[in-house]
Design a protein around this motif. Structure first.
Motif, PDB file in Angstrom:
ATOM      1  N   ILE A  77       0.840  -1.199   0.000  1.00  0.00           N
ATOM      2  CA  ILE A  77       0.000   0.000   0.000  1.00  0.00           C
ATOM      3  C   ILE A  77       0.874   1.248   0.000  1.00  0.00           C
ATOM      4  CG2 ILE A  77      -1.621   1.363   1.397  1.00  0.00           C
ATOM      5  CD1 ILE A  77      -2.743  -1.334   2.391  1.00  0.00           C
ATOM      6  N   ARG A  78       1.893   1.237   0.840  1.00  0.00           N
ATOM      7  CA  ARG A  78       2.749   2.409   0.972  1.00  0.00           C
ATOM      8  C   ARG A  78       3.652   2.601  -0.252  1.00  0.00           C
ATOM      9  NH1 ARG A  78       2.272   4.300   6.166  1.00  0.00           N
ATOM     10  NH2 ARG A  78       4.334   5.229   6.324  1.00  0.00           N
ATOM     11  N   ALA A  79       3.963   1.517  -0.964  1.00  0.00           N
ATOM     12  CA  ALA A  79       4.848   1.602  -2.118  1.00  0.00           C
ATOM     13  C   ALA A  79       4.183   2.301  -3.302  1.00  0.00           C
ATOM     14  CB  ALA A  79       5.311   0.206  -2.540  1.00  0.00           C
ATOM     15  N   VAL A  80       2.869   2.170  -3.430  1.00  0.00           N
ATOM     16  CA  VAL A  80       2.196   2.802  -4.570  1.00  0.00           C
ATOM     17  C   VAL A  80       1.740   4.220  -4.244  1.00  0.00           C
ATOM     18  CG1 VAL A  80       1.450   0.610  -5.560  1.00  0.00           C
ATOM     19  CG2 VAL A  80      -0.061   1.820  -3.995  1.00  0.00           C
ATOM     20  N   GLN A  81       1.989   4.656  -3.032  1.00  0.00           N
ATOM     21  CA  GLN A  81       1.631   6.019  -2.655  1.00  0.00           C
ATOM     22  C   GLN A  81       2.875   6.886  -2.671  1.00  0.00           C
ATOM     23  OE1 GLN A  81      -0.335   4.975   0.994  1.00  0.00           O
ATOM     24  NE2 GLN A  81      -2.333   4.966   0.003  1.00  0.00           N
ATOM     25  N   ASP A  82       2.723   8.101  -2.254  1.00  0.00           N
ATOM     26  CA  ASP A  82       3.797   9.078  -2.376  1.00  0.00           C
ATOM     27  C   ASP A  82       4.732   9.067  -1.167  1.00  0.00           C
ATOM     28  OD1 ASP A  82       4.934  10.857  -4.065  1.00  0.00           O
ATOM     29  OD2 ASP A  82       3.689  12.562  -3.488  1.00  0.00           O
ATOM     30  N   PHE A  83       5.176   7.888  -0.747  1.00  0.00           N
ATOM     31  CA  PHE A  83       6.092   7.767   0.379  1.00  0.00           C
ATOM     32  C   PHE A  83       7.499   7.516  -0.138  1.00  0.00           C
ATOM     33  CE2 PHE A  83       2.174   6.395   2.615  1.00  0.00           C
ATOM     34  CZ  PHE A  83       2.233   7.252   3.687  1.00  0.00           C
ATOM     35  N   THR A  84       8.479   8.098   0.548  1.00  0.00           N
ATOM     36  CA  THR A  84       9.862   7.750   0.263  1.00  0.00           C
ATOM     37  C   THR A  84      10.115   6.359   0.843  1.00  0.00           C
ATOM     38  OG1 THR A  84      10.699   8.644   2.342  1.00  0.00           O
ATOM     39  CG2 THR A  84      10.548  10.191   0.468  1.00  0.00           C
ATOM     40  N   PRO A  85      11.211   5.700   0.464  1.00  0.00           N
ATOM     41  CA  PRO A  85      11.498   4.394   1.065  1.00  0.00           C
ATOM     42  C   PRO A  85      11.565   4.466   2.594  1.00  0.00           C
ATOM     43  CG  PRO A  85      12.893   4.722  -0.837  1.00  0.00           C
ATOM     44  CD  PRO A  85      12.155   6.014  -0.612  1.00  0.00           C
ATOM     45  N   ALA A  86      12.174   5.498   3.121  1.00  0.00           N
ATOM     46  CA  ALA A  86      12.280   5.632   4.579  1.00  0.00           C
ATOM     47  C   ALA A  86      10.907   5.779   5.226  1.00  0.00           C
ATOM     48  CB  ALA A  86      13.160   6.831   4.936  1.00  0.00           C
ATOM     49  N   GLN A  87      10.036   6.563   4.610  1.00  0.00           N
ATOM     50  CA  GLN A  87       8.688   6.749   5.156  1.00  0.00           C
ATOM     51  C   GLN A  87       7.870   5.466   5.057  1.00  0.00           C
ATOM     52  OE1 GLN A  87       7.643   9.985   2.550  1.00  0.00           O
ATOM     53  NE2 GLN A  87       7.758  11.494   4.200  1.00  0.00           N
ATOM     54  N   ALA A  88       8.086   4.688   4.010  1.00  0.00           N
ATOM     55  CA  ALA A  88       7.334   3.451   3.824  1.00  0.00           C
ATOM     56  C   ALA A  88       7.706   2.400   4.864  1.00  0.00           C
ATOM     57  CB  ALA A  88       7.567   2.898   2.421  1.00  0.00           C
ATOM     58  N   VAL A  89       8.962   2.385   5.281  1.00  0.00           N
ATOM     59  CA  VAL A  89       9.462   1.373   6.207  1.00  0.00           C
ATOM     60  C   VAL A  89       9.425   1.856   7.658  1.00  0.00           C
ATOM     61  CG1 VAL A  89      11.525   0.003   6.752  1.00  0.00           C
ATOM     62  CG2 VAL A  89      10.864   0.344   4.391  1.00  0.00           C
ATOM     63  N   ALA A  90       9.292   3.134   7.869  1.00  0.00           N
ATOM     64  CA  ALA A  90       9.344   3.712   9.220  1.00  0.00           C
ATOM     65  C   ALA A  90       8.400   3.069  10.236  1.00  0.00           C
ATOM     66  CB  ALA A  90       9.099   5.217   9.151  1.00  0.00           C
ATOM     67  N   PRO A  91       7.156   2.712   9.883  1.00  0.00           N
ATOM     68  CA  PRO A  91       6.268   2.124  10.891  1.00  0.00           C
ATOM     69  C   PRO A  91       6.825   0.859  11.547  1.00  0.00           C
ATOM     70  CG  PRO A  91       4.990   2.758   8.991  1.00  0.00           C
ATOM     71  CD  PRO A  91       6.436   2.936   8.623  1.00  0.00           C
ATOM     72  N   PHE A  92       7.599   0.098  10.801  1.00  0.00           N
ATOM     73  CA  PHE A  92       8.145  -1.138  11.358  1.00  0.00           C
ATOM     74  C   PHE A  92       9.207  -0.828  12.409  1.00  0.00           C
ATOM     75  CE2 PHE A  92       6.643  -1.957   7.083  1.00  0.00           C
ATOM     76  CZ  PHE A  92       5.689  -2.916   7.346  1.00  0.00           C
ATOM     77  N   LEU A  93      10.034   0.157  12.135  1.00  0.00           N
ATOM     78  CA  LEU A  93      11.065   0.533  13.097  1.00  0.00           C
ATOM     79  C   LEU A  93      10.478   1.295  14.288  1.00  0.00           C
ATOM     80  CD1 LEU A  93      13.835   1.524  10.557  1.00  0.00           C
ATOM     81  CD2 LEU A  93      13.748  -0.522  11.991  1.00  0.00           C
ATOM     82  N   GLU A  94       9.372   1.982  14.074  1.00  0.00           N
ATOM     83  CA  GLU A  94       8.727   2.707  15.168  1.00  0.00           C
ATOM     84  C   GLU A  94       8.192   1.781  16.249  1.00  0.00           C
ATOM     85  OE1 GLU A  94       5.698   5.506  14.256  1.00  0.00           O
ATOM     86  OE2 GLU A  94       7.136   7.016  13.652  1.00  0.00           O
ATOM     87  N   LEU A  95       7.998   0.521  15.909  1.00  0.00           N
ATOM     88  CA  LEU A  95       7.503  -0.427  16.909  1.00  0.00           C
ATOM     89  C   LEU A  95       8.441  -0.498  18.104  1.00  0.00           C
ATOM     90  CD1 LEU A  95       5.415  -2.487  17.812  1.00  0.00           C
ATOM     91  CD2 LEU A  95       6.647  -4.214  16.475  1.00  0.00           C
ATOM     92  N   LYS A  96       9.753  -0.371  17.868  1.00  0.00           N
ATOM     93  CA  LYS A  96      10.717  -0.375  18.986  1.00  0.00           C
ATOM     94  C   LYS A  96      10.408   0.770  19.941  1.00  0.00           C
ATOM     95  CE  LYS A  96      14.649  -1.502  16.152  1.00  0.00           C
ATOM     96  NZ  LYS A  96      16.063  -1.225  15.963  1.00  0.00           N
ATOM     97  N   TRP A  97      10.227   1.959  19.378  1.00  0.00           N
ATOM     98  CA  TRP A  97       9.943   3.145  20.193  1.00  0.00           C
ATOM     99  C   TRP A  97       8.638   2.965  20.949  1.00  0.00           C
ATOM    100  CZ3 TRP A  97       5.963   6.669  20.230  1.00  0.00           C
ATOM    101  CH2 TRP A  97       6.179   7.833  20.975  1.00  0.00           C
ATOM    102  N   ILE A  98       7.636   2.419  20.281  1.00  0.00           N
ATOM    103  CA  ILE A  98       6.317   2.227  20.898  1.00  0.00           C
ATOM    104  C   ILE A  98       6.415   1.277  22.087  1.00  0.00           C
ATOM    105  CG2 ILE A  98       4.027   1.222  20.510  1.00  0.00           C
ATOM    106  CD1 ILE A  98       4.264   2.375  17.596  1.00  0.00           C
ATOM    107  N   VAL A  99       7.101   0.154  21.900  1.00  0.00           N
ATOM    108  CA  VAL A  99       7.252  -0.810  22.997  1.00  0.00           C
ATOM    109  C   VAL A  99       7.969  -0.162  24.172  1.00  0.00           C
ATOM    110  CG1 VAL A  99       8.398  -2.966  23.693  1.00  0.00           C
ATOM    111  CG2 VAL A  99       7.143  -2.865  21.530  1.00  0.00           C
TER     112      VAL A  99
END
Length: 179
Positions: A77-99
């Motif tokens: 979903i994020r790949a076909v939208q106007d996200f940079t690679p970093a923005q597309a992958v950021a939610p996965f890395l944010e899980l560390k911060w959330i935990v």
């Protein structure tokens, strides 16, 4: 308290914060967060479903290959939208911060902060899988675009009618309307 027990106890809190932060990265997060119908809101629905499955897999200590499907569901979903690679992958890395945020706010789980290394490593693997899928999706989009250009179908979908353009050129740039 063990890390897996603490993660299970805090699962819903972690999941809601993760989904909320991911949907906040969109231009219209309000709609994506409130519309629950998967047909009216496929983006919000797929992201919530994908992130839920990913958290379940993390908590069950699943094989890294099992992450591919839910990661693909979110990243595609994020790949076909106007996200940079970093923005597309950021939610996965944010899980560390959330935990860490959820654990640090509770006295019972605060002591487990030092034992998050293994979870951090799993989250990093998940993010790398997301980046690979993002790259594959973007590559597929570019291949499709090149195929459209080579076949001439881009002229039909991206440009004005060729005969109207020719007529406009012949009339010196003026647009005319034939009856």
């Amino acid at each position: 308290m063990l890390l897996t027990e603490a993660l299970s106890n805090k699962k819903q809190e972690i999941l809601s914060l993760w989904i909320e932060r991911t949907l906040n990265s969109y231009l219209s997060p309000g709609f994506f967060k409130t519309a629950k119908d998967p047909f009216a809101n496929p983006v919000g629905s797929n992201i919530a479903t994908g992130l839920t499955a990913l958290l379940e897999l993390l908590l069950s200590d699943a094989d890294p290959q099992a992450f591919t499907g839910p990661v693909d569901q979110v990243v595609r979903i994020r790949a076909v939208q106007d996200f940079t690679p970093a923005q597309a992958v950021a939610p996965f890395l944010e899980l560390k911060w959330i935990v860490k945020q959820v654990f640090s706010s509770d006295k019972r789980t605060k002591e487990l902060m030092v034992s998050l290394d293994t979870l951090d490593c799993e989250i990093d693997r998940m993010a790398l899988t997301a980046f690979n899928i993002y790259s594959e999706c973007r590559e597929q989009l570019y291949r499709n675009r090149i195929r459209e250009l080579k076949s001439g179908s881009a002229v039909l979908t991206d440009a004005a009618c060729p005969s109207a353009l020719l007529r406009q050129e012949l009339n010196g740039g003026e647009t005319t309307r034939e009856q």
